[in-house]
Design an enzyme around this catalytic site. Structure first.
Site, PDB file in Angstrom:
ATOM      1  N   SER A 116      80.055  14.254  28.315  1.00 25.23           N
ATOM      2  CA  SER A 116      80.879  15.346  28.844  1.00 25.23           C
ATOM      3  C   SER A 116      81.350  14.979  30.235  1.00 25.23           C
ATOM      4  O   SER A 116      80.763  14.104  30.890  1.00 25.23           O
ATOM      5  CB  SER A 116      80.040  16.630  28.907  1.00 25.23           C
ATOM      6  OG  SER A 116      80.696  17.647  29.635  1.00 25.23           O
ATOM      7  N   TYR A 157      73.091  22.323  31.885  1.00 20.92           N
ATOM      8  CA  TYR A 157      73.917  21.506  30.997  1.00 20.92           C
ATOM      9  C   TYR A 157      74.228  20.164  31.643  1.00 20.92           C
ATOM     10  O   TYR A 157      74.052  19.108  31.020  1.00 20.92           O
ATOM     11  CB  TYR A 157      75.205  22.249  30.660  1.00 20.92           C
ATOM     12  CG  TYR A 157      76.094  21.521  29.669  1.00 20.92           C
ATOM     13  CD1 TYR A 157      75.673  21.311  28.360  1.00 20.92           C
ATOM     14  CD2 TYR A 157      77.346  21.037  30.040  1.00 20.92           C
ATOM     15  CE1 TYR A 157      76.473  20.640  27.439  1.00 20.92           C
ATOM     16  CE2 TYR A 157      78.157  20.373  29.131  1.00 20.92           C
ATOM     17  CZ  TYR A 157      77.714  20.176  27.836  1.00 20.92           C
ATOM     18  OH  TYR A 157      78.505  19.511  26.937  1.00 20.92           O
TER      19      TYR A 157
END
Length: 232
Positions: free
Chosen positions: A130, A143
């Site tokens: 990501s 995250y």
């Protein structure tokens, strides 16, 4: 006659994982990873050569049983993951544990189990990371923490596995138009418009680029960002 290469894709029943399955279907036999065997069977039935690889990746016994059926593996693609957001002051220990178990520990465990097959095939490991694997912000500690750690994992694995002929790639998409993105917008209290974000098939094309790299080369790290161009 050369055997068709085999690719295992986790999180293959929807989103980015499903898009990757569609992209590789013409050239690979696919092992479709996920927890829902029925959903995986449905996806497999729509592809030229595919079968379910049903397992809860946090369960060592289920992983061992699933891996026992893998005779050959050319590509391992880690696409499964979860998104948890929130201020550090409000995040529970269980939230931290679950996020790291899914986004990192399960990746490390499955990779370890499959390295003998990957080494034998001179294969590849590709992780869907990501943009959060490079930067963090308010409410994204949990995250981003998992994705920073995943980047460290792939960097180390790449160096360790060169001697065995295994190549390792890390793909870092920004926001992608998936169910997860819609849920994130709802959490943020913002209106969601799929057209504003990267299509899953574009991430799949980046994976294809890594898969198709010839033996003397490796797509080590690839970042894909939304262009910000209005399509309206």
């Amino acid at each position: 006659m050369t055997a068709i290469p085999v690719a295992l894709i986790t999180g293959a029943s929807r989103g980015i994982g499903r898009a990757i399955a569609d992209e590789l279907a013409a050239t690979h036999h696919l092992l479709l990873g996920g927890r829902d065997a029925a959903a995986l069977a449905e996806v497999a039935s729509s592809l030229p050569s595919a079968e379910p690889f049903a397992a809860e990746l946090r369960d060592a016994d289920q992983v061992a049983a699933a891996v026992a059926g893998v005779d050959r593996l050319d590509v391992l693609i880690h696409s499964a993951g979860i998104l948890r957001m929130g201020p550090v002051a409000e995040l529970s220990d269980d939230a931290w544990r679950e996020s790291f178990e899914v986004n990192l520990f399960a990746v490390a465990s499955l990779t370890r189990e499959l390295l003998p097959a990957l080494r034998a095939a001179g294969g590849q490991v590709i992780t869907i990371n990501s943009g959060s694997g490079f930067s963090s912000g308010a409410s994204s500690a949990i995250y981003s923490g998992t994705k920073f750690a995943l980047r460290a994992f792939t960097d180390a694995l790449r160096e360790e596995e060169r001697q065995y002929g295994v190549r390792v790639s890390s793909i870092h998409p920004g926001r992608v138009a998936t169910d997860m993105q819609e849920e994130l917008h709802a959490w943020e209290g913002r209106q969601y418009s799929a057209e504003a974000w990267i299509r899953p098939d574009q991430v799949a094309k980046a994976v294809r680029l890594a898969v198709d790299a010839t033996r003397e080369s490796t797509i080590e790290t690839l970042t894909i960002r939304p262009s910000g161009i209005s399509l309206g």
